[in-house]
Design a protein around this motif. Structure first.
Motif, PDB file in Angstrom:
ATOM      1  N   GLY A  16       0.803  -1.209   0.000  1.00 55.00           N
ATOM      2  CA  GLY A  16       0.000   0.000   0.000  1.00 55.00           C
ATOM      3  C   GLY A  16       0.841   1.266   0.000  1.00 55.00           C
ATOM      4  N   SER A  17       0.133   2.407   0.088  1.00 55.50           N
ATOM      5  CA  SER A  17       0.790   3.710   0.029  1.00 55.50           C
ATOM      6  C   SER A  17       0.289   4.623   1.138  1.00 55.50           C
ATOM      7  N   LEU A  18       1.141   5.536   1.515  1.00 58.39           N
ATOM      8  CA  LEU A  18       0.790   6.602   2.447  1.00 58.39           C
ATOM      9  C   LEU A  18       1.536   7.857   2.049  1.00 58.39           C
ATOM     10  N   ARG A  19       0.978   8.995   2.401  1.00 54.71           N
ATOM     11  CA  ARG A  19       1.652  10.268   2.168  1.00 54.71           C
ATOM     12  C   ARG A  19       1.773  11.005   3.490  1.00 54.71           C
ATOM     13  N   LEU A  20       2.992  11.238   3.909  1.00 58.91           N
ATOM     14  CA  LEU A  20       3.245  11.969   5.138  1.00 58.91           C
ATOM     15  C   LEU A  20       3.468  13.448   4.833  1.00 58.91           C
TER      16      LEU A  20
END
Length: 125
Positions: A16-20
């Motif tokens: 999956g992906s995340l944006r901090l």
């Protein structure tokens, strides 16, 4: 001293992906390279990315190269970390701080770095 607030962490499955996001207070980021650091349970904090004040150059450690991308919006006083193809070994508390890239793959906090609360990233199925 360069202070900032991190956000955007969460729980995600492998792949999956995340944006901090890392937002500086006032003019806290002006003129400084800003990096992302992470600390997994039982391990030392490591620098994983560092982007120049202009935003035109960024460095990454090998473990995240090709999967993570850092960018900055100077108008918003914010630095981002887009994390794709997440792995369980990416699980850690993530922090942003002023940084220096001292050698290929070696990213350290600068002398003006201050640590915030961080944002937790958990990668698990």
């Amino acid at each position: 001293q360069v202070q900032a607030v991190e956000s955007g962490g969460g729980f995600v499955e492998p792949g999956g992906s995340l944006r901090l996001s890392c937002t500086g207070s006032g003019a806290a980021f002006d003129g400084y390279a800003i990096g992302w650091f992470r600390q997994a349970a039982g391990r030392e904090r490591e620098g994983i990315s560092c982007i120049t004040w202009s935003g035109d150059t960024a460095w990454y450690v090998d473990s995240v190269k090709g999967r993570f991308t850092t960018s900055r919006d100077k108008a918003a006083n914010t630095v981002y970390l887009q994390m794709n193809s997440l792995k369980s070994e990416d699980t850690a508390m993530y922090y942003c701080a002023a940084c220096v890239s001292v050698a290929p793959g070696v990213i350290l906090p600068s002398s003006v770095a201050q640590w915030g609360q961080g944002t937790q990233v958990t990668v698990s199925s």
